[in-house]
Scaffold this active site. Structure first.
Site, PDB file in Angstrom:
ATOM      1  N   MET A 271       0.837  -1.196   0.000  1.00  0.00           N
ATOM      2  CA  MET A 271       0.000   0.000   0.000  1.00  0.00           C
ATOM      3  C   MET A 271       0.865   1.237   0.000  1.00  0.00           C
ATOM      4  SD  MET A 271      -2.923   1.293  -0.129  1.00  0.00           S
ATOM      5  CE  MET A 271      -3.181   3.065  -0.204  1.00  0.00           C
ATOM      6  N   GLU A 272       0.512   2.188  -0.884  1.00  0.00           N
ATOM      7  CA  GLU A 272       1.372   3.333  -1.172  1.00  0.00           C
ATOM      8  C   GLU A 272       1.161   4.528  -0.260  1.00  0.00           C
ATOM      9  OE1 GLU A 272      -2.305   3.954  -3.943  1.00  0.00           O
ATOM     10  OE2 GLU A 272      -1.141   2.274  -3.153  1.00  0.00           O
ATOM     11  N   GLU A 306       4.907   0.987  -5.599  1.00  0.00           N
ATOM     12  CA  GLU A 306       4.398   1.816  -4.498  1.00  0.00           C
ATOM     13  C   GLU A 306       5.126   3.157  -4.426  1.00  0.00           C
ATOM     14  OE1 GLU A 306       1.718   0.703  -3.493  1.00  0.00           O
ATOM     15  OE2 GLU A 306       1.999  -1.346  -4.203  1.00  0.00           O
TER      16      GLU A 306
END
Length: 985
Positions: A271-272, A306
């Site tokens: 998750m970025e 990401e």
């Protein structure tokens, strides 16, 4: 809170919120069992909105303690829960005000892994897409972008010495009772889905990166203490990605610190979150003895992906979730381009296309087909599909093909200039590309609005008298749910023409196919050419072009486009396997008195005799002898298409569109076995040549990876012979390998055999050895061990997989392990689609079990049932439908599993929702869609007089006939169904 049915949302209904959140300050007081979250929000009413308008926030699974507006506590009469998971503050409200919320949450009990939860003692968050509402009441949507001025985290210092959030660290210190705090400030506005928090006891590695403007950025990657020795590759990948983005797109990192945290329990890959990426450990941890070459490449790509989101997703984000491909398709394209530059352009292209054909093409041809920018969804968590990501990336790649690399860069520059700090749409991106290059891309929008995989038929004629070669391209696209007819796409088709000497007869051209049928003329062609069409897979289409085995063998040997050389091998393999599958099915029909191993061998022998031709063997043997070929390309040329891709080809070739999974799998295996026997000495020689030196250190460079990949491909082919010598070869490498690539490859090849005697003994020994030496005590390697058994070709596969559910190292609460065992079995073509329905029943049981633990993971398992009608041989369809009906009758499916279904009833009065069932805890039913056995007429989903329907005999379902497809709904329903989205990849 009131009960609410699952609501379908539509792109056309988008409108901004009535209020805007300007700034956010949060305090997290983490204590065992309970976490208090205090949020202070400055809010402004948007122009044109009346003061009486209520403030409606998303809020899910939280205990609300207090609400304050401008310092005054609200009474219970001033707010309400008009819908489950919606907190409404009643009007009138001031034009500007400060709202303070005080809530309590229980991260330790959060098995959904959405919001704030605990993983192996570490507190962490996952907020995309709609997880922030599980932390604090908020406008949990991407177009609300406040500034998070301060996030304060308080926790026990011994249990949580590391306290992280987005942005830069601005303060830290000690508190009473052995506690401490840290405060973070993110200067860049962001939506709630990018919020992140991590608190726990973690080890780390640190480094720094100097940007092109001379700023020093501190880099930290965290993991459990005993995994720190596996973080170096991830750190190097991050630095390479930062440098590449500056050089390729002129994009520089914008904060003083960049953190990555690896956690064991994570629903996604990574998750970025701005400056604080949270990763699944599988996408971070690597060392030669634990990670394969594929793991190394994946880690490098995901780390880059990401990081690249910092600009394509964070600085410029989506207006709404229907625009998800704007950030994901674009960023997948960017990470693919990065990997091409770090490894091999052709090899990476082949890997991406193999995945696209095996996963996305079936999605595009099935009942869940949807455009890369869908028009509706029920559960946002099920929106993360291969269509949105992988096909979306191919659409971005077509911009670059049409505009050139320089033109694409101009479009990107304009996109950032116009929209930095904004939440925008796919149309905004397309406009930037068009305006920057002065071109018309209006027709190109159809890639965003139309579902399905276009088919391009190519035919060529040569006129010797005029030295002209004319290629005719025709495009079509099959009906998909809700779209019975398609308009022509704008398709770039790269074409080269080869002479019989192997030389190019002219410069390759990008043909822009915009009409249903177009002719393209090549002048000054000295001889009848061998056309090389769709080079580099220049568009995500199915190419239909009649070419002889001789021409395909020629392209395999001489095409100057590396992708199309590989493609020639795949077309040769496909033709042979389909012929073998047909022969295997005929042998089964003629051998009614046989069963078990005897029938299997009869089918194998018939398939091998029909499919393994001298030209096929000669073409692959010639490729094997090419010392100049890149080793990785040769390895892929020796591997047939995955069974998922072959299923699509077999369905297209069958008159009734149906596939016999047993015959197809046997056809594929027989072709590989026939080739292995014919080329055994050559395969053995190449296997020996690629062996690493006894004292050679491990290397992860392109050459070393290619040697290991080719060695593994040769061994995998040899293993299909299934005699004591081939089994011994696999066992020897599995037990003596010094790197995970060689150990896993050999073990997997041997595990996939089904012969008895010495081969069976070697198979059982390698499974036990791999666990004891590698998997025991290492969860990531354990997942590899689980998968090799779940995907095995053995008749007792299901029994072994079922036994593994109770293995002491197996946990249904860990998504990685669930995917490694359960999802992997669902991808096992023969065993999941077993004729007795045992595979269907087992998977349905797992859906019900997982839905109570983690609905997102359950939804992905449920998606495995999507194509069951394609395998309508014997009683399979009825058996699968019975399991779907059992799921529907359970009355307990979550919103996510509901959303992973292919369709839902439009008439909610008949669903039983008024009986008080909670939306997430007791959704009325799941509806499953499929292609009917015969072709149906009709005017489409809502055309004409409406779809005709009929009850299914002996079933509680009713079929609605929608054009060429059908949708199954409960028999009591008599109104049309609307199509929703399916589970993601």
């Amino acid at each position: 809170m009131s009960s609410t049915a699952a609501v379908e949302k539509f792109r056309k209904d988008y409108k901004p919120t009535d209020y805007d959140i300007r700034t956010v300050e949060m305090t997290f007081k983490i204590n065992p069992g309970l976490t208090q979250v205090l949020s202070s929000l400055t809010i402004a009413r948007r122009p044109g909105i009346d003061s009486s308008a209520p403030l409606r926030f998303d809020a899910e699974d939280i205990a609300l303690n207090k609400l304050h507006i401008d310092g005054r506590e609200l009474s219970s009469s001033e707010f309400s829960w008009p819908e489950e998971d919606v907190l409404e503050v009643k009007g009138p409200l001031p034009a500007e005000f400060t709202l303070v919320t005080d809530v309590t949450i229980k991260p330790e009990e959060n098995t959904q892994l959405s919001g704030l939860y605990q993983s192996s003692g570490v507190y962490c968050t996952q907020c995309e897409a709609e997880g922030f509402r599980r932390i604090s009441p908020f406008y949990d949507r991407p177009d609300v972008m406040p500034s998070f001025l301060k996030v304060r985290i308080e926790a026990d210092k011994k249990a949580c010495p590391v306290l992280l959030s987005n942005g830069n660290l601005i303060a830290q210190g000690e508190l009473e009772g052995g506690r401490h705090f840290a405060e973070w400030k993110d200067p860049f506005p962001k939506p709630s889905y990018l919020f992140a928090l991590v608190a726990g006891d973690l080890g780390s590695v640190s480094d720094s990166f100097t940007t092109r403007s001379g700023r020093q950025v501190a880099l930290h990657i965290y993991s459990e203490h005993d995994k720190v020795d596996q973080l170096d590759w991830a750190m190097g990948s991050l630095k390479r990605a930062m440098k590449w983005d500056e050089e390729r797109f002129g994009l520089e990192y914008d904060l003083d610190i960049y953190n990555i945290v690896a956690v064991s329990d994570f629903n996604m890959g990574a998750m970025e979150n701005k400056s604080l990426n949270v990763f699944n450990t599988s996408c971070v941890l690597a060392k030669p003895t634990t990670a394969t070459d594929a793991d190394y490449e994946r880690i490098q790509g995901v780390i880059a992906h990401e990081y690249f989101h910092n600009w394509t997703g964070n600085r410029v984000t989506c207006r709404d979730w229907f625009q998800l491909t704007l950030k994901e398709g674009l960023t997948v394209f960017r990470d693919q381009q990065f990997t091409m530059d770090m490894t091999s352009e052709a090899v990476k292209r082949i890997e991406d296309v193999r995945f696209l054909r095996a996963v996305q093409f079936p999605e595009d041809s099935g009942p869940m087909a949807h455009p890369i920018r869908p028009e509706s969804y029920i559960a946002m968590d099920n929106f993360y599909t291969s269509t949105v990501y992988r096909k979306g990336a191919q659409v971005i790649a077509m911009y670059q093909t049409l505009l050139g690399r320089d033109g694409f860069r101009k479009g990107m520059d304009l996109y950032f200039k116009r929209h930095d700090g904004q939440a925008v749409t796919c149309d905004d991106f397309r406009a930037a590309m068009a305006d920057a290059n002065g071109v018309d891309l209006n027709q190109f929008e159809r890639w965003y609005t139309q579902a399905g995989t276009p088919q391009v038929k190519a035919t060529g004629t040569y006129d010797a008298a005029s030295s002209k070669y004319t290629i005719t391209l025709e495009q079509s696209c099959s009906p998909t749910p809700g779209q019975p007819e398609k308009l022509p796409f704008h398709i770039p088709v790269i074409v080269g023409l080869l002479g019989r000497s192997g030389s190019e007869l002219c410069k390759e051209r990008v043909l822009e196919l915009k009409e249903a049928k177009q002719d393209f003329v090549f002048d000054n062609i000295a001889e009848a050419p061998v056309p090389s069409v769709l080079r580099g897979f220049s568009a995500p289409v199915r190419l239909v072009m009649e070419q002889s085995e001789e021409d395909l063998a020629f392209l395999l040997a001489h095409d100057t486009d590396s992708f199309n050389r590989w493609e020639a091998s795949q077309r040769l393999f496909t033709s042979a396997i389909l012929a073998g599958s047909k022969a295997a099915a005929a042998a089964a029909a003629a051998s009614s008195g046989l069963g078990g191993e005897q029938l299997e061998e009869a089918m194998m022998a018939a398939a091998e005799a029909a499919a393994v031709t001298p030209r096929l063997v000669g073409a692959l043997g010639g490729a094997l002898a090419d010392a100049t070929a890149e080793r990785s390309l040769l390895a892929y040329a020796l591997a047939p298409p995955p069974l998922a891709s072959l299923t699509e080809e077999a369905a297209a070739a069958a008159e009734d569109g149906k596939v016999d999974p047993d015959a197809l799998a046997i056809g594929a295996r027989s072709v590989r076995r026939g080739i292995a026997k014919a080329l055994r000495s050559k395969l053995q020689a190449v296997f020996d040549e690629c062996a690493p030196g006894s004292a050679a250190p491990f290397r992860a460079d392109r050459e070393a990876v290619g040697m290991r990949r080719l060695r593994g491909a040769c061994l995998d082919l040899l293993s299909t012979i299934e005699d004591p010598a081939s089994a011994a070869l696999c066992l020897k490498q599995a037990e003596e390998a010094i790197c995970m690539t060689d150990a896993l490859g050999a073990a997997s090849s041997l595990t996939n055999t089904s012969a008895g005697g010495e081969v069976k003994a070697a198979r059982e020994r390698v499974v036990a050895h791999f666990y004891e030496r590698h998997a025991k005590g290492d969860d990531l390697i354990l997942c590899k061990w689980l998968t090799m058994q779940a995907t095995a070709n053995t008749p007792d596969c299901l029994a072994k997989v079922n036994a593994l559910l109770t293995h002491p190292d197996m946990s249904m609460k860990n998504p990685n392990k669930v995917r490694a065992l359960i999802n992997a079995f669902a991808a096992n073509l023969r065993r999941f689609h077993a004729a007795d329905g045992s595979g269907y029943k087992w998977i349905a049981d797992r859906v019900l079990e997982m839905d109570k633990i983690n609905p997102q993971v359950a939804a992905r398992i449920a998606g495995s049932f999507g194509p069951f009608r394609r395998f309508d041989k014997g009683a399979r369809a009825g058996l699968a439908l019975a399991e779907l009906q059992r799921l529907a009758d359970s009355g307990s499916l979550s919103k996510d599993t509901f959303g992973s279904s292919a369709a839902r009833c439009a008439d909610e009065e008949q669903t039983g929702m008024e009986g008080g069932m909670k939306r997430r805890k007791a959704t009325w039913t799941s509806i499953f869609s499929f292609s009917p056995q015969q072709q149906f007429g009709g005017a489409g989903l809502f055309g004409g007089a409406g779809p005709r329907h009929e009850a299914l005999e002996g079933s509680k379902f009713r079929l609605f006939h929608l054009g060429r497809r059908a949708v199954a709904v409960p028999a009591r329903v008599t109104s049309p169904a609307r199509v929703a989205l399916s589970s993601p990849m």
